[in-house]
Design a protein around this motif. Structure first.
Motif, PDB file in Angstrom:
ATOM      1  N   ALA A 135       0.830  -1.211   0.000  1.00 42.47           N
ATOM      2  CA  ALA A 135       0.000   0.000   0.000  1.00 42.47           C
ATOM      3  C   ALA A 135       0.861   1.256   0.000  1.00 42.47           C
ATOM      4  O   ALA A 135       0.490   2.274  -0.605  1.00 42.47           O
ATOM      5  N   MET A 170       2.562   1.654  -3.418  1.00 41.04           N
ATOM      6  CA  MET A 170       1.545   2.186  -4.319  1.00 41.04           C
ATOM      7  C   MET A 170       1.314   3.680  -4.073  1.00 41.04           C
ATOM      8  O   MET A 170       1.200   4.470  -5.014  1.00 41.04           O
ATOM      9  N   VAL A 214      -5.247  -3.515  -1.111  1.00 46.57           N
ATOM     10  CA  VAL A 214      -4.027  -3.605  -1.921  1.00 46.57           C
ATOM     11  C   VAL A 214      -3.545  -5.055  -1.916  1.00 46.57           C
ATOM     12  O   VAL A 214      -2.495  -5.401  -1.366  1.00 46.57           O
ATOM     13  N   HIS A 235      -1.178  -4.685  -8.020  1.00 40.84           N
ATOM     14  CA  HIS A 235      -0.484  -3.947  -6.964  1.00 40.84           C
ATOM     15  C   HIS A 235       0.974  -4.380  -6.814  1.00 40.84           C
ATOM     16  O   HIS A 235       1.325  -5.521  -7.111  1.00 40.84           O
ATOM     17  N   GLY A 291      -6.758  -1.916  -9.829  1.00 39.58           N
ATOM     18  CA  GLY A 291      -5.766  -1.517  -8.826  1.00 39.58           C
ATOM     19  C   GLY A 291      -6.209  -0.314  -8.018  1.00 39.58           C
ATOM     20  O   GLY A 291      -5.562   0.056  -7.048  1.00 39.58           O
ATOM     21  N   GLU A 292      -7.298   0.334  -8.435  1.00 40.40           N
ATOM     22  CA  GLU A 292      -7.781   1.486  -7.657  1.00 40.40           C
ATOM     23  C   GLU A 292      -9.257   1.341  -7.321  1.00 40.40           C
ATOM     24  O   GLU A 292      -9.974   2.330  -7.152  1.00 40.40           O
TER      25      GLU A 292
END
Lengths: 382, 382, 382, 382
Positions: free
Chosen positions: B143, B146, B307, B312, D298-299
């Motif tokens: 996370a 990202m 995530v 990811h 991914g979001e």
């Protein structure tokens, strides 16, 4: 330290998702716990090249494509079955017959008949000191192990209502292609066997009760998907909903879906008793929420316990306070307990009998769903 | 697959908390990622018996009490330093001088002078192809990785405010006894070096900015604790609070405490930019919250992203969608990246220079705290 | 029932945001609580048309543009001042001088000098039985009233750390135009007076402690905005950060911002003591989180108490269990308490002295910010 | 502004919980919205003293014990029925027959026959311009109104699964005494009529679909409670569970319980569609969670929207951004919409037909529960 004598030799059959996860557990169990030493001897698969590659990656001494020969090896004490369900029975029966300890991934088998036979074989083998276990790994999520202990102590009083649901969303897109998992003859069922089996096992584990009857509905939302040679019928359920009666008087809902948009891996559990409640979600697996009616009026509420402390189940092997665990650690815990059973000679849990009991409940759910929800008695229940 | 030739030989120096965590990473990295193969050759400690036991448990081929001799072995390519901070400099300088790749646990060193020397040695060694890295493992929490990528892409617009705080509570009880961690001469500092170092590293990592100045306060709430021979003075901070200026115009608060009752391991991060915000808590490390001002009016809010998906960072090596990771996986990611740096010859990050930069900020915080909060320029900042 | 004799006559001065909110409180207080009966006599504003419209909408008998004449009316017992801060002192002094009970919206005044004069007048008036109060309505959010009571009982042990921050985001967009609120001569300050005043009041309310000193930073992120005649300088702060020393030995951070993207109205409070912790967020104002170190090891965690039960402060007047309140109800509670003070003759809280104390802390914060964070003693503190 | 001519005269029949809540709505609607002006003329109850007291507290001009005479008054335009369900039909039929606009609290009636008759009367009255509405106030919680709008726009794609449950816990204690609410002849049913009625109305409101069939289970956990003259049988359900088929192909679970320990007033709603999901809980009623499958891979995640902004339904009448509303405001919204219907002549929603449709579903649930879960077709469904 439990470790005495030479290490136990292990073979894992199957090297895809579950084979990889179990390999990690075998690789880490000795570093984490003072368990009996194990030797990661053989990884078995059908394709010699990819099995050899997996064996090298995952830390196995050798690879093989012959599960029978592997099981017969004198240096193999433990057989860990991670194949698709259709092979569970044949391999497990063979291993038990040859005196090897067996752990088999859930669900125990694809049919009730197989499960019955496996259970009988396990009981017979147990008389000769052979240990067997079915791999419902979520019993070893520390928060759920803790929940079970609290319930066993009667902390919530008389249980009344439970909600257990396992939601995923990988089938949401109706343009996702056909797979063997959506064919009844190969997969047995859909969300029912794959996800509801965990939910039903948790229900039995947490309450210690028998499930007496089921009223259920199932649904396939996307009935046709693109196969290799054109559109193909989906023959398993996308989702199921069941309302179960327990022999302790409680009512439980069990739901499973592969179409719950946004839920990635959400096994959500709620338990309501006369003295309190518990709440858990696998997506936040390091927390257990506890409500106690005994707290002072005006100070009641759900308490979010971080299950990462030395006092908590399985945490002694890991890190200092507050360091969260992940999903895969549940397998390390499972293997630790399996090894402890082997060393102590005390039967492992969940047993094949537990696996069979889960499948009887799933069968009851399926029966009720084909009868428009009419309540069906679960086989073997009181 | 990156793996070519023979496996790289690894030695870990130190086998308590961090040595155990790093061992797990070395043991699992090849099973998780297609990294260069490694051989877990030697675990080094001061006590021969307990080191040998740890080596056996953690999967090392051998153990040793002689870090110099171990480093000099031809079959050792990588030295991983997990000792207390006071030994970091000596071991790292020796290993770099002998051409070994070095990863050292954070913080880089106990003093600025040591950190400066280590950085110089790392730069010199880099010219000879030697890779070095400091182990701020939280950069490898998916996370946070990202988050860093989103920030680097400018997704939040101009950064304005950040809050980074690392709260634990293991010193809450004032009857807890004295330990070496509470003596300045042994530990260097309290929450500042132990916890705020992570916070400052994240601040630099996430923003890519320099920290220009600090205004800070520190406090020791329990000034005396029970030592072996009676009451003893606590000579390090229990908690610190700092307000930092960044060279991109943002203001950041950094807080660290070992007295934040109920916070077990809470590294909480908030980033506020002109176009959006991010929020993270290590206690729920599989989630990243994102707020985007570009969403339709009436549909704005903090989105809780799990995530755990293939898209990811670092997730490709693990499990299917929705299966959460734990704290320890950050080390597996760290080792993967370190191995990739060795194979590619591209310098690893965070570098010793990053470790040095963090310590300069910590020094600035300490200086300001001794000057009643007066703002202090950070050494080396523009 | 407290109601005796004839109803008390009320005039509210000001009919924008706060005038509307206070009108709702006056309109509902008798329906909610067994308070002294009130008559909503006059709403006062500067524009006769819009004031008359507001009066009709909000349930007032009459409207007026003359606050002096209104205050002098015999049938007016209570003057409720909801004007901009610049008028607070003049109106309050006039009303007190004429023996009217006065409640004034926060902050008490725009300058310390005014606040001192108002406090002196309130003390003098109190000797003649005149009641005065400053309207920090968040003291009447049930969860915060409950928090204060728990703290007063010593439930958290010795207080060590507090974090109180008030974040909003209505200035995030740098193309938002200039307003009077961003001019120092009109508004006094920015987030400091508007938001941090609430935070500082909560700090005093919750701890019962004096704030001794402040180390602070302030920042204007968008220094120029579009005014009516071209770009105009913003002369107030967008955000402030302060670290405060309390005379009970605790350290508190106070933060306020109008630039915290995504935070709509987030007054977030955390209190850490040796025996437990509390957490609150105004955006979820019906909940109070409580952590108690006295719970069994392994069962500690933050308990989310829904403050909507009969046992909770102010809830007796509202609905059955579990029915949540909104922001505006805090004013109904405030007016109830103000009426109870009038009937009982017991001074109301928070007093003008409390309002003055808050402003002294804000002045200390402002001073420190102009001195680069150097710690400044708060006037009047021990 | 809609207000023209003289104010509409209102009478509320009933002055306990709902009478108090509706009184608050009538008292505040004109201050909040530019609605037709109303005059709060008469509050009607059975006990003259307590009704007079309530009338004085709640702001009514007069009180009465004669609902027929009150309805016949020329200055009464609107009759708001807040009595127990057994009186709904008689009063509503009388009021409609005399041309008065009628709003009746949910559920519409105690029996299907009454509901049918009321619906017929409402349709007949509508031809003469008389407006009628049933008071499912949760349709006016801004987050749920917003959810309905998003669903009507097809924002979630094809709906597949819904979970709606209404959990309370006021009957958890088995020593709580008998009340009329637990007698079938007086209350009609237990959690079914009281709580599931809201759930079923939301299901119809949110989806706009017909409910075709029900498979259900019900349970009384505490079958006997202490009555005035010894133990007495509980003759209504404590909890119900239903799985409903919708005519749009979706499956919905509806659950209601008064025994869900720790849930104070938790109406929890989840909607899963092919393009996204929604989640809501009445205990956090200012938030709506939205998941959109269209977000970048991914979001994706659940976005917590604070439904307190000017763009949101009903918020224009209240406060600036971020100021949360409470449960009672839903009634103010309901009355606003009812008044708008009267002024515009456009039928109000939910209509008596909606109230009748809900009761048909409840009847289907009850039927199925008595038939051990066998699926029952809902009367009037396609």
């Amino acid at each position: 330290m439990l470790r005495t004598g030479s290490a136990l030799g292990v073979a894992v059959i199957g090297h895809s998702f579950m084979g990889k996860a179990h390999s990690q557990a075998w690789r880490n169990v000795n570093a984490t716990y003072d368990s009996t030493l194990v030797s990661m001897r053989v990884l078995v698969g059908s394709n010699p090249t990819s099995t050899a590659e997996s064996a090298a990656k995952y830390g196995w001494e050798e690879s093989s494509t012959d599960w029978r020969a592997t099981i017969l090896r004198e240096d193999i004490d433990i057989v860990d079955i991670c194949t698709p369900g259709a092979l569970h029975a044949e391999i497990a029966l063979f291993a038990l017959a040859h005196g090897k300890h067996v752990v088999v991934e859930k669900p125990l088998a694809n049919t009730l008949a197989e499960a019955e036979e496996m259970n009988a074989a396990a009981l017979a083998a147990a008389e000769r000191g052979v240990i067997s276990m079915v791999g419902f790994n979520y019993r070893r999520i520390p928060a759920l192990t803790m929940a079970q202990r609290m319930l066993a102590e009667g902390r919530l009083g008389q249980l009344r209502q439970l909600n257990i649901r396992y939601y995923q969303d990988w089938l949401v897109d109706d343009s996702a292609p056909m797979t063997w998992r959506l064919r009844k003859d190969e997969a047995g069922s859909g969300a029912l066997g794959d996800l509801a089996s965990h939910a039903v096992d948790q229900l039995r584990f947490l309450t210690g009760a028998q499930i007496s009857s089921a009223s259920a509905t199932s649904r396939t939302f996307v009935t046709e998907r693109a196969g290799d040679s054109g559109p193909e019928q989906v023959s398993v359920d996308d989702a199921i909903w069941a309302t179960l009666e327990l022999d302790n008087g409680a009512i439980a809902t069990v739901e499973a879906s592969r179409m719950a948009t946004g839920r990635k891996n959400s096994l959500r559990i709620e338990v309501y008793g006369s003295q309190g409640s518990l709440e858990f979600d696998l997506e936040s697996m390091n927390f257990l929420k506890l409500y106690e009616a005994s707290h002072d009026a005006g100070e009641q509420g759900f308490k979010s316990i971080m299950v990462t402390e030395p006092e908590h189940p399985y945490l002694d092997g890991w890190w200092p306070t507050g360091h969260v665990l992940g999903w895969a650690e549940s397998f390390t815990h499972e293997i630790r307990d399996f090894l402890a059973a082997i060393v102590s000679g005390i039967p492992a849990s969940p047993s094949f009998a537990d696996g069979l009991a889960v499948q009887r409940v799933l069968a009851g759910i399926e029966d009720s769903a084909t009868q428009s929800g009419a309540r069906v008695k679960v086989a073997g229940a009181n």
